[in-house]
Design an enzyme around this catalytic site. Structure first.
Site, PDB file in Angstrom:
ATOM      1  N   TYR A   1       0.819  -1.209   0.000  1.00 45.15           N
ATOM      2  CA  TYR A   1       0.000   0.000   0.000  1.00 45.15           C
ATOM      3  C   TYR A   1       0.860   1.268   0.000  1.00 45.15           C
ATOM      4  O   TYR A   1       0.436   2.301  -0.506  1.00 45.15           O
ATOM      5  CB  TYR A   1      -0.896   0.043   1.242  1.00 45.15           C
TER       6      TYR A   1
ATOM      7  N   LYS B   1       2.993 -15.297   2.551  1.00 46.13           N
ATOM      8  CA  LYS B   1       3.237 -16.029   1.307  1.00 46.13           C
ATOM      9  C   LYS B   1       4.747 -16.258   1.263  1.00 46.13           C
ATOM     10  O   LYS B   1       5.450 -15.811   0.338  1.00 46.13           O
ATOM     11  CB  LYS B   1       2.711 -15.193   0.120  1.00 46.13           C
TER      12      LYS B   1
ATOM     13  N   ASP C   1      -3.047 -18.144   0.477  1.00 43.93           N
ATOM     14  CA  ASP C   1      -4.034 -18.836  -0.369  1.00 43.93           C
ATOM     15  C   ASP C   1      -4.731 -19.934   0.430  1.00 43.93           C
ATOM     16  O   ASP C   1      -5.964 -20.068   0.411  1.00 43.93           O
ATOM     17  CB  ASP C   1      -3.391 -19.385  -1.659  1.00 43.93           C
TER      18      ASP C   1
ATOM     19  N   ASP D   1      -6.405  -6.898   4.350  1.00 47.36           N
ATOM     20  CA  ASP D   1      -7.547  -6.234   3.708  1.00 47.36           C
ATOM     21  C   ASP D   1      -8.450  -7.287   3.082  1.00 47.36           C
ATOM     22  O   ASP D   1      -9.670  -7.290   3.283  1.00 47.36           O
ATOM     23  CB  ASP D   1      -7.023  -5.264   2.634  1.00 47.36           C
TER      24      ASP D   1
ATOM     25  N   ASP E   1     -12.350  -8.969   4.626  1.00 48.85           N
ATOM     26  CA  ASP E   1     -13.626  -8.926   3.898  1.00 48.85           C
ATOM     27  C   ASP E   1     -14.183 -10.341   3.776  1.00 48.85           C
ATOM     28  O   ASP E   1     -15.380 -10.575   3.935  1.00 48.85           O
ATOM     29  CB  ASP E   1     -13.439  -8.362   2.479  1.00 48.85           C
TER      30      ASP E   1
HETATM   31  C1  IPM Z   1     -10.320  -0.997   4.295  1.00 46.74           C
HETATM   32  C2  IPM Z   1     -10.559  -0.403   2.923  1.00 46.74           C
HETATM   33  C3  IPM Z   1      -9.386   0.518   2.585  1.00 46.74           C
HETATM   34  C4  IPM Z   1      -8.148  -0.342   2.529  1.00 46.74           C
HETATM   35  C5  IPM Z   1      -9.570   1.315   1.273  1.00 46.74           C
HETATM   36  C6  IPM Z   1     -10.817   2.157   1.300  1.00 46.74           C
HETATM   37  C7  IPM Z   1      -8.349   2.159   0.980  1.00 46.74           C
HETATM   38  O1  IPM Z   1     -10.755  -1.398   1.982  1.00 46.74           O
HETATM   39  O2  IPM Z   1     -10.150  -0.225   5.268  1.00 46.74           O
HETATM   40  O3  IPM Z   1     -10.306  -2.219   4.397  1.00 46.74           O
HETATM   41  O4  IPM Z   1      -7.866  -0.995   1.510  1.00 46.74           O
HETATM   42  O5  IPM Z   1      -7.419  -0.359   3.526  1.00 46.74           O
HETATM   43 MG    MG Z   2     -10.928  -3.352   2.793  1.00 49.48          MG
END
Ligand code: IPM
Ligand code: MG
Length: 372
Positions: free
Chosen positions: A143, A190, A222, A246, A250
């Protein structure tokens, strides 16, 4: 009475609506416990670009630095997502804020609520009793590495770098959390391919000697992505770098039944920041269907960070009450859904006066006290 300063950054999309409910909950906590929260709102994200040209105006950054805690809604707007050539983007504001405030650890708890088990697309027996916390590194890795286009314009690059120091400081927090939980830490990397991952493994293996009570596992990302769905109960504390964290968080949100339930805390060198893990969900903006619970549970994490434990416990209790009574937005209660505001009202009223256990749906709807 000590004033607690909280900088509120509602952001974009559904950010402002969920933040409004979170603020309502803070106000209910203030009323119930006789605290004084100084809540000031600042611009960040696409709304800040529209107003000032800058996704993180100086005024916002200064206010966050001066605050005891920061509460964030969400940022992002499709007009930037669909324009890869945009030079100024809402996400730059969030990334810069994380970097400037030294928020190197993003803590994302994921639990399966019994009442919501049927709402997960995953089988109940797989996810029941899941209770993990993901420690995602937040200010390093791909990032924040050098990025750009090659001289001939035919290629692009994003460098991923980590220093031992960056790994150690978050790993310590993850080990400490594991020691207080089920004494199990999983490093997700990884290391069969990436040099940065090998450095993570080296450091974590070395640090494990300082935490003999904690069992450490190593999983390639993975495989971890697969295990997260196959057998999430095996995870207690998951430690990982920025981008893997990240993605995997999710994925893990599916276990909870809705992304709209998951809060997070970002901690580090200075003030801490609290935000739902969901994004700005522009399709839902203004429709009253966004789930405010992730933002409200972020408030619970904020209160815990300020060592206001009874206050945080009451917020969690009120959220449980909403879950148990199905006072929930459409993704979790499609047959008799409540609006974002109704869910917020219910939780806030419950906090302000939880001695009264009875409530009345009509009152939730018209926005007055739910106590009959
Ligand atoms: C999160 C989001 C952010 C990230 C984006 C909005 C930059 O997806 O906080 O998980 O990737 O960190
Ligand atoms: Mg995110």
């Amino acid at each position: 009475m000590k004033t607690i300063k909280i900088a509120v950054l509602p952001g974009d999309g559904i950010g402002p609506e969920v933040c409004r409910q979170a603020v309502k909950v803070l106000e209910a906590v203030a009323e119930r416990f006789d605290h004084h929260f100084d809540l000031q709102t600042y611009l960040m994200g696409a709304c800040a670009i529209d107003a000032t040209g800058n996704p993180l105006p100086d005024e916002t950054l200064d206010a966050c630095r001066a605050a005891d805690a920061v509460l964030l809604g969400a940022i992002g707007d499709p007009k930037y997502d669909n324009d890869p050539s945009a030079k100024v983007r809402p996400e730059q504001g969030l990334l810069r804020l994380r970097k400037e405030l030294g928020l190197f650890a993003n803590i994302r708890p994921v639990a399966a609520y019994d009442v919501l088990l049927p709402h997960s697309p995953l089988k109940t027996e797989r996810i029941k009793d899941t209770d993990m916390v993901i420690f995602r590194e937040l200010t390093g890795g791909i990032y924040f590495g050098e990025k750009g286009r090659t001289a001939d314009g035919e290629g692009a690059y994003d460098h991923c770098t980590y220093s031992r120091h960056e790994i150690r400081r978050i790993a310590h927090l993850a080990f400490q959390a594991a020691a207080c939980r089920r004494q199990h830490l999983t490093l997700v990397d990884k290391a069969n391919v990436l040099e940065t991952s090998r450095l993570w493994r080296e450091e974590v293996r070395e640090m494990a000697h300082q935490y003999p009570e904690v069992t450490v596992d190593y999983l390639f990302v993975d495989n971890a992505a697969m295990q997260m769905i196959l057998n999430p109960k095996q995870f207690d504390v998951v430690l990982t770098e920025n981008m893997f964290g990240d993605i995997i968080s999710d994925e893990a949100s599916v276990i909870a039944g809705s992304m709209g339930l998951l809060p997070s805390a970002s901690v580090g060198e200075e003030v801490a920041l609290f935000e739902p893990i969901h994004g700005s969900y522009p399709q839902a903006k203004g429709k009253g269907i966004a789930n405010p619970i992730a933002a409200i549970l972020s408030v619970a994490m904020l209160l815990e960070h300020l060592e206001l434990f009874s206050e945080a416990a009451l917020v969690r209790e009120a959220v449980d009450e909403a879950l148990n009574n199905s006072v929930l937005t459409p993704e979790l209660n499609p047959t008799a859904p409540y609006t974002t505001e109704e869910v917020g009202n219910y939780i806030a009223f419950w906090i302000a006066d939880s001695n009264e256990k009875q409530w009345n749906r009509n009152n939730v709807e018209i926005g007055i006290s739910t106590i009959i």
